[in-house]
Write a protein that holds these residues in place. Sequence first.
Motif, PDB file in Angstrom:
ATOM      1  N   THR A   1       0.655  -1.213   0.239  1.00 57.03           N
ATOM      2  CA  THR A   1       0.122  -0.412  -0.225  1.00 57.03           C
ATOM      3  C   THR A   1       0.647   1.568   0.178  1.00 57.03           C
ATOM      4  O   THR A   1       0.611   2.796  -0.510  1.00 57.03           O
ATOM      5  N   SER A   2       2.019   1.336   1.010  1.00 56.65           N
ATOM      6  CA  SER A   2       3.270   2.541   0.540  1.00 56.65           C
ATOM      7  C   SER A   2       3.471   2.792  -0.069  1.00 56.65           C
ATOM      8  O   SER A   2       3.959   4.022  -0.901  1.00 56.65           O
TER       9      SER A   2
ATOM     10  N   ASP B   1       0.876   4.309  -2.515  1.00 54.43           N
ATOM     11  CA  ASP B   1       1.754   6.301  -2.240  1.00 54.43           C
ATOM     12  C   ASP B   1       2.487   6.698  -2.782  1.00 54.43           C
ATOM     13  O   ASP B   1       2.745   7.786  -2.995  1.00 54.43           O
TER      14      ASP B   1
ATOM     15  N   ASP C   1       4.633   8.743  -4.733  1.00 58.23           N
ATOM     16  CA  ASP C   1       5.147  10.158  -5.603  1.00 58.23           C
ATOM     17  C   ASP C   1       6.194  11.004  -5.906  1.00 58.23           C
ATOM     18  O   ASP C   1       6.685  11.052  -6.638  1.00 58.23           O
TER      19      ASP C   1
ATOM     20  N   SER D   1       4.275  10.580  -0.285  1.00 59.29           N
ATOM     21  CA  SER D   1       3.156  10.826  -0.923  1.00 59.29           C
ATOM     22  C   SER D   1       3.089  12.476  -1.376  1.00 59.29           C
ATOM     23  O   SER D   1       3.366  13.691  -1.334  1.00 59.29           O
TER      24      SER D   1
END
Length: 249
Positions: free
Chosen positions: A23-24, A27, A29, A71
């Motif tokens: 999940t991380s 996220d 970016d 993110s």
Amino acid sequence: MASYILPIALVALFMFSTALQTTSIKDLDFYHLVLMWPGSYCKQTSAGCCIPKTGGEPELDFFVKGLLPYSNDGKALTQCGMSPFYLDEISDLNNDLNSYWPNIKCPSSESRHLWKNTWKTYGVCSGLSEHDYFKKALDLRSKIDLLSIFKKHGIISTDYADYSLAEIKQVINREFGATTAISCSKNQWDETQVYEIYLCVDREARNIIPCPVLPNFTCASRVVFGSFTYDMLKNVSSLADNPIRMRIR
């Protein structure tokens, strides 16, 4: 029945950790590449700075402080999983790590503890292998070569002058086409000094990019970019080291 409890618990823990890490990574970016000026670290307190127990003297240059995953909404990604740290995985990077990513805290300690903490806090959120995480951070530091850029524009590390913070930021902006954030600290003479410089790096950890989000730090309009010498590492800094200080504007 009891004999199955521990294996089941371990499997559940592994699945939870994997899901959290996935999940991380999704996220992620961009990164903040944080470069620290060791001269400022040495002058923050009377404790000064020390040569690490292993690795010898570092380079007289900016150190890597971290490659921090973020993110676009400004959320820092930390402690995403439980991936262990193996010193052998980065053995071929030892020279560069000791030169540009050492622990110069006093009393002397081993830099591997710093690297382990960085990996377990930030590296595990990068989606990179342990080796690639440290190598990419070191490569970025070398590619940027911030100290040389400063020198080219007349920003020299010295204890006898100060500089406009806005001009330092403008130099970085002209060179990379990107904004930067600068964190400051106070030295033993209560002067505001350049401590850490934050640059933004793309998701692949290859290039400097305009920052989607930058931390907001409070610094004075004029700042010190103090000297960093090997004498500061061998002999703990004190006020007696340099009792007379004059500013040239």
